[in-house]
Design a protein around this motif. Structure first.
Motif, short mmCIF file in Angstrom:
data_model
loop_
_atom_site.label_atom_id
_atom_site.label_comp_id
_atom_site.label_asym_id
_atom_site.label_seq_id
_atom_site.Cartn_x
_atom_site.Cartn_y
_atom_site.Cartn_z
N UNK A 1 0.84 -1.20 0.00
CA UNK A 1 0.00 0.00 0.00
C UNK A 1 0.87 1.25 0.00
N UNK A 2 0.40 2.34 -0.61
CA UNK A 2 1.16 3.59 -0.59
C UNK A 2 1.52 4.00 0.83
N UNK A 3 2.79 4.34 1.06
CA UNK A 3 3.27 4.77 2.36
C UNK A 3 3.58 3.65 3.34
N UNK A 4 3.36 2.41 2.93
CA UNK A 4 3.61 1.29 3.84
C UNK A 4 5.11 1.08 4.10
N UNK A 5 5.93 1.38 3.13
CA UNK A 5 7.39 1.22 3.27
C UNK A 5 8.02 2.60 3.40
N UNK A 6 8.99 2.73 4.29
CA UNK A 6 9.65 4.03 4.45
C UNK A 6 11.04 3.84 5.04
N UNK A 7 11.87 4.82 4.84
CA UNK A 7 13.22 4.83 5.37
C UNK A 7 14.03 5.92 4.70
N UNK A 8 15.13 6.29 5.34
CA UNK A 8 15.99 7.35 4.81
C UNK A 8 16.82 6.87 3.62
N UNK A 9 17.05 5.55 3.54
CA UNK A 9 17.83 4.98 2.43
C UNK A 9 16.95 4.02 1.64
N UNK A 10 17.10 4.08 0.32
CA UNK A 10 16.24 3.31 -0.57
C UNK A 10 17.08 2.78 -1.73
N UNK A 11 16.83 1.56 -2.11
CA UNK A 11 17.50 1.00 -3.28
C UNK A 11 16.58 0.01 -3.96
N UNK A 12 16.58 0.02 -5.29
CA UNK A 12 15.72 -0.90 -6.03
C UNK A 12 16.35 -1.24 -7.38
N UNK B 1 13.59 -0.29 1.62
CA UNK B 1 13.79 0.98 2.31
C UNK B 1 14.43 0.63 3.65
N UNK B 2 15.45 1.39 4.05
CA UNK B 2 16.15 1.13 5.31
C UNK B 2 16.16 2.41 6.14
N UNK B 3 16.20 2.28 7.49
CA UNK B 3 16.21 3.47 8.35
C UNK B 3 17.40 4.39 8.10
N UNK B 4 18.57 3.81 7.81
CA UNK B 4 19.76 4.63 7.54
C UNK B 4 20.66 3.89 6.57
N UNK B 5 21.66 4.59 6.09
CA UNK B 5 22.62 3.99 5.15
C UNK B 5 23.37 2.82 5.79
#
Length: 108
Positions: free
Chosen positions: A11-22, A53-57
């Protein structure tokens, strides 16, 4: 994250974090050409997504990757792009999307 073009099975907004990779391989096949008064074309396609998505690098790891897939039927119309999409994610998650007016092929 989550929602159409970003791990569509969530769902939109279900995943979050300061670092993202795909990693997102994408494929579209032009099924038909529309008359110029209606737009340009009709497409079938989809994409796979591997990432997170991860909380930090410092938290980025290949051990907790998420997997998702999307199948879509889209059209380039005179009023903008239109998508009907079905997103799948782990644990049987599914989302259905109808989108009109986003950037055609924009984020995937």
């Amino acid at each position: 994250g989550g929602g159409l073009f970003s791990f569509s099975g969530y769902e939109p907004g279900e995943l979050f974090g300061a670092s993202y990779g795909v990693f997102r391989p994408t494929y579209f096949y032009r099924m038909a050409t529309l008359p110029p008064i209606l737009g340009k074309g009709v497409y079938a396609g989809g994409w796979l997504e591997v990432g997170n998505y991860w909380p930090s690098r410092d938290d980025v790891s290949l051990d907790d990757l998420r997997y998702a897939a999307t199948v879509t039927l889209g059209a380039e119309t005179i009023i903008g792009p239109a998508y009907l999409a079905l997103g799948f994610a782990e644990d049987g998650r599914r989302q259905i999307y109808l989108s009109i007016g986003a950037s055609f092929g924009g984020r995937p």
